[in-house]
Each structure stands twice: as C-alpha cells, then as structure tokens.
Enzyme design. Sequence first.
Site, mmCIF file in Angstrom:
data_model
loop_
_atom_site.group_PDB
_atom_site.id
_atom_site.type_symbol
_atom_site.label_atom_id
_atom_site.label_comp_id
_atom_site.label_asym_id
_atom_site.label_seq_id
_atom_site.Cartn_x
_atom_site.Cartn_y
_atom_site.Cartn_z
ATOM 1 C CB SER A 155 2.787 55.897 -35.610
ATOM 2 O OG SER A 155 3.288 54.938 -36.513
ATOM 3 C CE1 TYR A 168 -1.789 56.158 -39.059
ATOM 4 C CE2 TYR A 168 0.549 55.622 -38.996
ATOM 5 C CZ TYR A 168 -0.700 55.599 -38.409
ATOM 6 O OH TYR A 168 -0.853 55.019 -37.172
#
Length: 248
Positions: A155, A168
């Site tokens: 990500s 996350y």
Amino acid sequence: MKFSEYQPHPELLKDRVILITGAGDGIGRAAAISYALHGATVVLHGRTLNKLEVIYDEIEGLGAPQPAILPLQLSSASARDYEHLVDTLTTQFGRLDGILHNAGILGERTELMHYSADVWDDVMAVNLRAPFVLTQALLPLLEKSDHASVIFASSGVGREVRECWGAYSVSKVAIEALSLLFAKENRLPNVRFNCINPGATRTAMRAKAYPDEDPKTLPSPESLMPAYLYLIGDDSLHLNGQSIDAQN
C-alpha cells in the site's frame, strides 16, 4: 514498464494452480476471474462462503477451469487449520504455482493514542501474520512448481507512514519487509516473492477509509489486472524482492 500496455498471452496461466486470499470481492474477485480466464485453476479463499460460491459459479459460467473453494478465518486460524489447508491442497493438486495474498482489513482510522489494542491485533493477524504463516506452510507445495510466484499486497501507506492509518500502515510497512526477507532468504530457485501496491482503487475497503470520496473517480479493480497478471506469470520471472505499483 507501463502495465496498461502489457498484453498477456491468453494462455499465460494455463494449467497453473493459484491460491487467492480475500477472493470474495474487490481486487481478489477481479484477480480470480482474470487468472481463471488466462487458464489457471484458482483456489478461492475468503471468510464468506456464499460470496465464494457466487464467484465459483461465475468462473464456471465463463468456461474457465473449474475453481476450488477454501474458506478460512485468517484472524483466528490455528496451526491445525493451516495443516488442514495444506493437506487439502496437497491431496487435490499436489503443487501450487502461485499465491496472491490479497486478504486484508482496514482497522480503525484514528490516532495511535486512541487505537484499540484488540483491533490492532486483528489487523496484524490478517494483514501480516496470515501471509507469513500461509507462505511458510505452503513452501513445500510451491517448491513442486516449475515457476511459482508469491505476491504480497502492499500500500502507499506501507511505503510512507501516514497519520491515522494505525495498524494498517504498520502492517503494510511490515509486509514489504516480509516479502523482501522471503526473497533474500529464498533457497528455492523456482519461487519468487514480490509486493504489489494497487493504489487508490474502487473497493469496499477504500470506501470505508474515504467515505466522502466519489468511487467513480477511481480505477476499477479490473483495470489493474494487467499488473497482477504480469507479476503472477512467467513474464516476470526476473523479478524477486521487488515492490511494484499496479497503476504504473
């Protein structure tokens, strides 16, 4: 290379067996269908059996190779669960030619000082522990492939930490390191390990993270498939320990 210009061979994945985690929707669903249409027997993993059954039927309806379904709750999977998964794949296929570690959860968008430790543990279990344990457990099956590709989901917040992305972001920084460690320590010449960062994509997770964003302004999961096909197939045999951007 520009992935929008990549033209995969129609039989790029013919006779390959590829496990896709988080195949129930979004990028996982798109990858399952795309891989199947390029000849792969896809093993559909997810938490929700009925979602997987819908995709199973869709793939069969397209005339692609018959897929398989392997439900597993990654956040609470035990050593016995993983042993059963390996035994099932060994019995059914005898080898594995690729893994797309797509399953992931967002957790909370809040500052660390307010972050729930229980949510932290859930995010780490799904986003980091599961890809590690699953890859480790499946190495003997990957070793039996002519050419196996393991793809981890990165990500933008795994490349550069961003405020209020909590567990996350930490999990994605760690997954980049995990992929690189597997690649550097790898003693299997036929297996390679890489990361892919899908970027902003029209998915349910993105909508949860950015509820005010218009999803129509984002690329669809299907539009990213050239990069996912490239990284799983033999056209990327030279790549190991790399992290690519799907929207490059």
